[in-house]
Design an enzyme around this catalytic site. Structure first.
Site, short mmCIF file in Angstrom:
data_model
loop_
_atom_site.label_atom_id
_atom_site.label_comp_id
_atom_site.label_asym_id
_atom_site.label_seq_id
_atom_site.Cartn_x
_atom_site.Cartn_y
_atom_site.Cartn_z
N GLN A 16 0.84 -1.20 0.00
CA GLN A 16 0.00 0.00 0.00
C GLN A 16 0.87 1.25 0.00
OE1 GLN A 16 -3.06 -0.38 2.86
NE2 GLN A 16 -3.90 1.68 2.60
N SER A 96 4.59 -5.85 3.31
CA SER A 96 3.27 -5.76 3.93
C SER A 96 2.22 -6.43 3.04
CB SER A 96 2.94 -4.29 4.21
OG SER A 96 1.76 -4.17 4.97
N LEU A 97 1.28 -5.68 2.48
CA LEU A 97 0.30 -6.25 1.55
C LEU A 97 0.98 -7.05 0.45
CD1 LEU A 97 -2.49 -6.37 0.01
CD2 LEU A 97 -1.69 -4.28 -1.14
N ARG A 121 -8.79 -8.49 4.48
CA ARG A 121 -7.74 -7.75 5.19
C ARG A 121 -7.95 -6.26 5.07
NH1 ARG A 121 -2.44 -5.50 4.01
NH2 ARG A 121 -0.82 -6.18 5.51
N HIS A 205 0.50 -2.05 11.26
CA HIS A 205 1.62 -2.76 11.87
C HIS A 205 1.89 -2.26 13.30
CE1 HIS A 205 2.39 -4.82 8.15
NE2 HIS A 205 2.34 -3.66 7.52
N GLN A 254 1.47 -10.54 10.92
CA GLN A 254 1.99 -9.40 10.17
C GLN A 254 1.25 -8.11 10.50
OE1 GLN A 254 0.90 -7.82 6.40
NE2 GLN A 254 2.35 -9.23 5.43
#
Length: 318
Positions: A16, A96-97, A121, A205, A254
């Site tokens: 993202q 991440s994503l 998510r 996060h 995560q």
């Protein structure tokens, strides 16, 4: 006769923040398969992702529930083209994503199953950000030890912690708005070269994502996830995983754990990767790689033009 060294390659996938209005329009216009991919995505998501990606408005594209599917589908569309070349990865990772794109590349799940998880998510993270507001900031020029001390000092105003170890000189913090603002002020006083507030939909996060953690845990439990065909270097541990039970656990962890990107790149290089290909919108990860190591090469495969140039290159250049 000197033995020829075989170059090991990795695909890395952005997350993202790499989205932009017009993303993947070149691929969509060129390929029936990509148009079918977006039609499938529109059906799964329940809204016209292609229209928002290609035409905006930017405020809609920035919404977490839109951004994350947009980046995932763009990476998948690029992967369709790359499959037609002689380029294949020995390992993968995603920021991440982007870890979902990496797992799709490693055939841990189908495009449809991966997108359903990304949809869930994204919805959960957006709701977590709305119900428990937070923000993030990029800090340039302070080391991780100093930033840990800063976060501890600033936490009198609320939750704040390190979220992304992006490069040796760029670290992102995340948490409650007042606490992040407090930390930004302390960072400036401690001599940070730059302190940049990020336009995000929540404190990603960090522990403020606990609502999303709980919801995604339920979704991942019932998801079909297969053994990865190539090692996937996980955000949480920075080490390679292939087993479905490990993948499931780490995808959930995560959400509230920092992205250990510097360690991921360092560990991939340790394990023999010398060529990195960024598959997705933009070239953020390629830029970070240059700050992590000058001993390896990085190339962003982020457009039809870029992939066509690679296809026409001699095999020795790959």
């Amino acid at each position: 006769m000197k033995e020829q060294t075989i170059s090991k390659k990795a695909f890395i996938f952005p997350g993202q923040g790499s989205q932009f209005v017009g993303m993947a329009k070149d691929l969509y216009d060129d390929s029936t398969a990509v148009r079918e991919l977006y039609a499938t995505a529109n059906d799964i998501l329940g809204f016209d992702l292609a229209n928002i990606c290609f035409n905006g408005p930017e405020d809609d594209l920035r919404q977490t529930r839109v951004t994350q599917p947009a980046v995932f589908v763009h990476s998948a569309a690029l992967s369709l083209y790359i499959k037609e070349t002689n380029l294949s990865p020995d390992a993968v990772a995603g920021h991440s994503l982007g870890e979902y794109s990496a797992l799709h590349q490693a055939q841990s799940f189908s495009f449809e199953d991966g997108l359903r998880l990304v949809k869930r998510r994204a919805e959960l993270m957006q709701k977590a950000g709305e119900s428990n507001p937070g923000t993030m900031a990029a800090i340039v020029g302070l080391d991780s030890t100093t930033l840990a001390d800063v976060c501890a000092e600033a936490s009198s105003a609320g939750v704040v912690s390190v979220a992304n170890f992006n490069s040796p000189v760029q670290i992102v913090i995340s948490g409650a708005v007042a606490a992040v603002e407090n930390a930004m002020q302390i960072c400036t006083e401690r001599g940070a070269k730059r302190v940049v507030p990020l336009v995000v939909g929540g404190a990603f996060h960090s522990s403020l994502m606990q609502f999303a953690f709980d919801g995604l845990s339920d979704a991942v439990k019932v998801a079909t996830i297969n053994k990865a065909r190539v090692p996937v270097y996980a955000n949480v541990t920075s080490e390679p995983v292939t087993a479905p039970e490990d993948i499931k656990r780490l995808l959930v962890e995560q959400l509230t754990s920092p992205v250990r990107w510097v360690e991921i790149m360092t560990n991939m290089i340790r394990d023999g990767i010398t060529e990195f290909y960024e598959v997705g919108p933009g070239s953020v990860l390629t830029g970070l790689l240059r700050r992590i190591s000058r001993d390896v090469t990085g190339k962003a495969l982020n457009s039809l033009e870029g992939i066509r140039a690679m296809q026409s290159a001699p095999e020795s250049a790959l």
